[in-house]
Motif scaffolding. Structure first.
Motif, PDB file in Angstrom:
ATOM      1  N   GLY A  34     -12.408  -9.663   8.327  1.00  8.45           N
ATOM      2  CA  GLY A  34     -11.451  -8.594   8.047  1.00  8.45           C
ATOM      3  C   GLY A  34     -11.954  -7.223   8.477  1.00  8.45           C
ATOM      4  N   ARG A  35     -11.041  -6.444   9.052  1.00  2.38           N
ATOM      5  CA  ARG A  35     -11.302  -5.027   9.283  1.00  2.38           C
ATOM      6  C   ARG A  35     -11.023  -4.334   7.948  1.00  2.38           C
ATOM      7  NH1 ARG A  35      -8.894  -0.426   8.572  1.00  2.38           N
ATOM      8  NH2 ARG A  35      -9.054   1.237  10.107  1.00  2.38           N
ATOM      9  N   VAL A  36     -11.993  -3.624   7.429  1.00  2.00           N
ATOM     10  CA  VAL A  36     -11.877  -3.057   6.088  1.00  2.00           C
ATOM     11  C   VAL A  36     -10.905  -1.864   6.098  1.00  2.00           C
ATOM     12  CG1 VAL A  36     -13.135  -1.880   4.231  1.00  2.00           C
ATOM     13  CG2 VAL A  36     -14.179  -3.815   5.418  1.00  2.00           C
ATOM     14  N   ALA A  37     -10.036  -1.842   5.085  1.00  2.00           N
ATOM     15  CA  ALA A  37      -9.094  -0.729   4.923  1.00  2.00           C
ATOM     16  C   ALA A  37      -9.487   0.067   3.681  1.00  2.00           C
ATOM     17  CB  ALA A  37      -7.670  -1.268   4.787  1.00  2.00           C
ATOM     18  N   ALA A  47      -2.982   6.011   5.373  1.00  2.00           N
ATOM     19  CA  ALA A  47      -2.522   4.640   5.102  1.00  2.00           C
ATOM     20  C   ALA A  47      -1.882   4.050   6.355  1.00  2.00           C
ATOM     21  CB  ALA A  47      -1.532   4.651   3.941  1.00  2.00           C
ATOM     22  N   GLU A  48      -1.165   4.885   7.097  1.00  2.00           N
ATOM     23  CA  GLU A  48      -0.470   4.397   8.307  1.00  2.00           C
ATOM     24  C   GLU A  48      -1.481   3.898   9.342  1.00  2.00           C
ATOM     25  OE1 GLU A  48       0.416   7.280   6.690  1.00  2.00           O
ATOM     26  OE2 GLU A  48       2.043   6.075   5.847  1.00  2.00           O
ATOM     27  N   ILE A  49      -2.523   4.703   9.550  1.00  2.00           N
ATOM     28  CA  ILE A  49      -3.524   4.304  10.552  1.00  2.00           C
ATOM     29  C   ILE A  49      -4.217   3.009  10.121  1.00  2.00           C
ATOM     30  CG2 ILE A  49      -5.766   4.966  11.565  1.00  2.00           C
ATOM     31  CD1 ILE A  49      -4.628   7.848  11.701  1.00  2.00           C
ATOM     32  N   ALA A  50      -4.581   2.931   8.858  1.00  2.00           N
ATOM     33  CA  ALA A  50      -5.247   1.711   8.368  1.00  2.00           C
ATOM     34  C   ALA A  50      -4.330   0.496   8.533  1.00  2.00           C
ATOM     35  CB  ALA A  50      -5.641   1.887   6.904  1.00  2.00           C
ATOM     36  N   THR A  51      -3.051   0.695   8.287  1.00  2.64           N
ATOM     37  CA  THR A  51      -2.093  -0.409   8.405  1.00  2.64           C
ATOM     38  C   THR A  51      -1.929  -0.814   9.871  1.00  2.64           C
ATOM     39  OG1 THR A  51      -0.942   0.545   6.512  1.00  2.64           O
ATOM     40  CG2 THR A  51       0.229  -1.168   7.750  1.00  2.64           C
ATOM     41  N   ASP A  52      -1.753   0.190  10.739  1.00  3.91           N
ATOM     42  CA  ASP A  52      -1.577  -0.106  12.171  1.00  3.91           C
ATOM     43  C   ASP A  52      -2.805  -0.811  12.742  1.00  3.91           C
ATOM     44  OD1 ASP A  52       0.846   1.081  12.015  1.00  3.91           O
ATOM     45  OD2 ASP A  52       0.279   2.945  13.050  1.00  3.91           O
ATOM     46  N   GLU A  53      -3.978  -0.347  12.351  1.00  5.83           N
ATOM     47  CA  GLU A  53      -5.199  -0.974  12.881  1.00  5.83           C
ATOM     48  C   GLU A  53      -5.372  -2.393  12.324  1.00  5.83           C
ATOM     49  OE1 GLU A  53      -8.839   1.057  13.357  1.00  5.83           O
ATOM     50  OE2 GLU A  53      -7.918   2.734  14.410  1.00  5.83           O
ATOM     51  N   THR A  54      -4.936  -2.604  11.102  1.00  8.03           N
ATOM     52  CA  THR A  54      -4.994  -3.964  10.537  1.00  8.03           C
ATOM     53  C   THR A  54      -4.097  -4.901  11.346  1.00  8.03           C
ATOM     54  OG1 THR A  54      -5.505  -3.138   8.324  1.00  8.03           O
ATOM     55  CG2 THR A  54      -4.575  -5.357   8.454  1.00  8.03           C
ATOM     56  N   ARG A  55      -2.898  -4.435  11.656  1.00 10.29           N
ATOM     57  CA  ARG A  55      -1.988  -5.247  12.495  1.00 10.29           C
ATOM     58  C   ARG A  55      -2.593  -5.529  13.863  1.00 10.29           C
ATOM     59  NH1 ARG A  55       3.435  -5.349  11.207  1.00 10.29           N
ATOM     60  NH2 ARG A  55       3.972  -4.089   9.400  1.00 10.29           N
ATOM     61  N   ALA A  56      -3.129  -4.484  14.481  1.00  9.61           N
ATOM     62  CA  ALA A  56      -3.704  -4.638  15.825  1.00  9.61           C
ATOM     63  C   ALA A  56      -4.874  -5.623  15.778  1.00  9.61           C
ATOM     64  CB  ALA A  56      -4.182  -3.285  16.351  1.00  9.61           C
ATOM     65  N   ASN A 101       1.435  -1.481   1.791  1.00  5.06           N
ATOM     66  CA  ASN A 101       1.573  -1.834   3.216  1.00  5.06           C
ATOM     67  C   ASN A 101       0.835  -3.131   3.532  1.00  5.06           C
ATOM     68  OD1 ASN A 101       2.803   0.640   3.445  1.00  5.06           O
ATOM     69  ND2 ASN A 101       1.210   1.577   4.728  1.00  5.06           N
ATOM     70  N   LEU A 102      -0.369  -3.272   2.984  1.00  6.71           N
ATOM     71  CA  LEU A 102      -1.181  -4.447   3.321  1.00  6.71           C
ATOM     72  C   LEU A 102      -0.589  -5.727   2.718  1.00  6.71           C
ATOM     73  CD1 LEU A 102      -4.813  -3.000   3.154  1.00  6.71           C
ATOM     74  CD2 LEU A 102      -3.370  -3.374   5.170  1.00  6.71           C
ATOM     75  N   GLY A 103       0.073  -5.589   1.577  1.00  8.22           N
ATOM     76  CA  GLY A 103       0.786  -6.740   1.006  1.00  8.22           C
ATOM     77  C   GLY A 103       1.874  -7.212   1.963  1.00  8.22           C
ATOM     78  N   VAL A 104       2.566  -6.249   2.568  1.00  9.13           N
ATOM     79  CA  VAL A 104       3.631  -6.587   3.538  1.00  9.13           C
ATOM     80  C   VAL A 104       3.026  -7.261   4.769  1.00  9.13           C
ATOM     81  CG1 VAL A 104       5.382  -5.600   5.079  1.00  9.13           C
ATOM     82  CG2 VAL A 104       5.155  -4.748   2.717  1.00  9.13           C
ATOM     83  N   VAL A 105       1.939  -6.693   5.274  1.00  9.21           N
ATOM     84  CA  VAL A 105       1.286  -7.255   6.471  1.00  9.21           C
ATOM     85  C   VAL A 105       0.798  -8.682   6.191  1.00  9.21           C
ATOM     86  CG1 VAL A 105      -0.700  -7.030   8.030  1.00  9.21           C
ATOM     87  CG2 VAL A 105       0.621  -4.995   7.388  1.00  9.21           C
ATOM     88  N   LEU A 149      -2.961  -6.031  -8.117  1.00  2.80           N
ATOM     89  CA  LEU A 149      -2.951  -6.668  -6.787  1.00  2.80           C
ATOM     90  C   LEU A 149      -1.701  -7.534  -6.630  1.00  2.80           C
ATOM     91  CD1 LEU A 149      -6.744  -7.619  -6.572  1.00  2.80           C
ATOM     92  CD2 LEU A 149      -5.572  -5.931  -5.125  1.00  2.80           C
ATOM     93  N   ASP A 150      -1.336  -8.217  -7.694  1.00  2.00           N
ATOM     94  CA  ASP A 150      -0.127  -9.043  -7.658  1.00  2.00           C
ATOM     95  C   ASP A 150       1.090  -8.163  -7.406  1.00  2.00           C
ATOM     96  OD1 ASP A 150       1.359 -11.337  -7.774  1.00  2.00           O
ATOM     97  OD2 ASP A 150       1.334 -11.493  -9.974  1.00  2.00           O
ATOM     98  N   GLY A 151       1.131  -7.036  -8.089  1.00  4.99           N
ATOM     99  CA  GLY A 151       2.246  -6.099  -7.896  1.00  4.99           C
ATOM    100  C   GLY A 151       2.345  -5.595  -6.459  1.00  4.99           C
ATOM    101  N   PHE A 152       1.205  -5.477  -5.792  1.00  5.06           N
ATOM    102  CA  PHE A 152       1.212  -5.041  -4.384  1.00  5.06           C
ATOM    103  C   PHE A 152       1.438  -6.218  -3.418  1.00  5.06           C
ATOM    104  CE2 PHE A 152      -1.529  -1.565  -6.220  1.00  5.06           C
ATOM    105  CZ  PHE A 152      -0.627  -0.528  -5.982  1.00  5.06           C
ATOM    106  N   GLY A 153       1.698  -7.383  -3.936  1.00  3.31           N
ATOM    107  CA  GLY A 153       1.975  -8.539  -3.070  1.00  3.31           C
ATOM    108  C   GLY A 153       0.735  -9.096  -2.405  1.00  3.31           C
TER     109      GLY A 153
END
Ligand code: GUN
Ligand code: FE
Length: 463
Positions: free
Chosen positions: A165-168, A184-193, A228-232, A266-270
């Protein structure tokens, strides 16, 4: 039959734990493995096809005969490794978690912006883990996309099954300016990439290296990032790893900020699914354990690290009794050993200490928490099959359809502490292995049917 279609066969004494209180030991077992590393049969002498397959593989030079007195064990599974912390193994274990992170760990992890430094450190770590018999490792890398990608590439090149994992971490109060995701946006985008990079990595078609959504822990992440990470994680059907209810400080921090436990938040964040691994979990309540069990999530029990950073012993026996998936983690470098054998031993010791209590001023009847011990067989299971099932992967035992991830254990290797007479019953054999095996006994490491480490070649191969 062509060489390719035949695959390989392994002949030797096989030891594994199909369930957490059951050992199976098969002498002269013949394990048939297909060309993509999956077990197609585990045969005993006298079984249908045993002699035919033995002969066919011997003639085809695809029979791997393990030496007499050696054992074929499932490869060890490490559910929690901070790869960038390898250079500080055995260092700075005298300060509390929150100090250790700010003073030692974040400055070290920040250095992985330097790809040459990252390469040297990551190659040494993966080599060490494989030599210790760790066939699968679940890694935290750092916030740096290039170095995180490099760790995935190194695991693939060296043949280790890995979840990386790339750490966020974007929280401005808990993360220093020099080591923080800018938003948060950059961390999310980099996680996707990062996920897309690993999933399309040339040579990784079988998915030996898997991406992991990795919020460091709630204190280091904004609510927005966790959401965001729950969604990803759902979108990519990805594994998730994070720290959960590790120490008094961390557990109370989350209670203050979120008004609920790590697990509930954590459950609440999916972020809780069958593919989620929660590191530590020392302060999990019965409700938390029930929630984790109902989601099919897992706990990475890191017993050596917990001595230094947890403020308590993880209630392992209780978690198992409540059907929570559990395996072991080294938590390098919170834990000072890269060996899952060392951690399996400490899981036994921790259970005994918790059961009896340790403060001799307190009367014996009040000192401990009853029914907290585990058996050596369960320790072996945690190190292998338990870890595999925590990850929801077909690894950790020798069954048809499972990957042939194995170590060849040599009790008479130079430097061995293991004395096996050959007369042991299976349970005694596992006790001896769990209490005395070490890196010196790992003579070979096989992952997906491929030899990835050999301390020396096997004496006798059939030709
Ligand atoms: N909590 C947040 N980060 C870390 C880490 O790197 N190690 C441990 N043990 N706990 C953490
Ligand atoms: Fe950790």
């Amino acid at each position: 039959m062509s060489h390719q279609a035949l695959g390989q066969a392994f002949l030797g004494t096989l030891v594994h734990t199909p369930s957490r209180d059951q050992v199976e030991c098969i002498h002269s077992a013949l394990v048939l493995v297909d060309p993509v590393g999956a077990i197609t049969a585990v045969l005993r002498p006298g079984d249908d096809g045993y002699s035919d397959n033995l002969e066919a593989h011997a003639q085809n030079s695809t029979l791997i005969r393990t030496p007499d007195g050696n054992f074929i064990l499932p490869g060890l599974v490490d559910l929690h490794v901070h790869a960038p912390q390898w250079p500080q193994l055995g260092q700075a274990l005298d300060v509390p978690l929150e100090v250790w992170l700010q003073k030692h760990t974040f400055p070290l992890e920040a250095r992985y912006s330097d790809i040459a430094f990252a390469r040297k450190s990551y190659e040494a770590l993966v080599d060490t883990l494989v030599a210790n018999g760790t066939t699968t490792a679940m890694y935290f890398a750092t916030i740096h996309l290039p170095a995180s990608q490099l760790l995935a590439e190194i695991c693939l090149a060296k043949g280790q099954r890995a979840l990386v994992g790339r750490v966020a971490m974007d929280d401005q109060r808990e993360c220093p300016d020099f080591y923080r995701d800018a938003s948060a946006e950059i961390a999310t985008d980099e996680t996707r990439a990062y996920i897309e990079f690993v999933r399309t990595l040339p040579g990784n078609e079988s998915g030996r290296v898997m991406p992991v959504v990795t919020p460091r822990f709630i204190p280091a992440c904004s609510d927005q990032l966790l959401e965001n990470l729950g969604v990803v994680a759902r979108e990519f059907e990805c594994h998730v790893q994070t720290h959960c209810s590790e120490s008094d400080w961390e557990h109370n921090f989350v209670l203050d900020r979120c008004g609920q436990s790590d697990t509930a938040a954590l459950d609440g964040f999916g972020l809780l699914s069958r593919r989620t691994v929660l590191a530590h979990g020392n302060f999990l309540s019965d409700d938390d354990l029930a929630r984790i069990a109902s989601k099919g999530s897992a706990v990475a029990h890191c017993p050596l690290s917990n001595i230094y950073f947890s403020d308590a012993v993880f209630p392992l026996a209780r978690a198992l009794q409540k059907n929570v998936n559990v395996g072991l983690g080294t938590d390098i470098s919170g834990g000072p050993s890269p060996s899952i054998f060392d951690n399996a031993r400490q899981a036994l010791h921790g259970g005994r200490f918790l059961e009896t209590g340790v403060h001799s001023d307190i009367s014996r009847s009040h000192r401990g928490r009853g029914d907290s011990r585990i058996s050596p067989v369960t320790a072996f299971w945690l190190a292998t099959a338990g870890g595999g099932s925590a990850l929801d992967l077909p690894i950790g035992q020798f069954q048809t359809g499972f990957q042939f991830d194995a170590i060849i254990l040599d009790p008479s290797a130079p430097g061995s502490n293991l004395l096996i007479s050959g007369d042991e019953d299976p349970v005694t054999l596992v006790q001896k292995i769990i209490y005395a095996a070490s890196r010196s006994n790992v003579s070979q490491t096989w992952i997906g049917g491929q030899l990835v480490f050999a301390s020396r070649s096997l004496h006798s191969r059939a030709h």
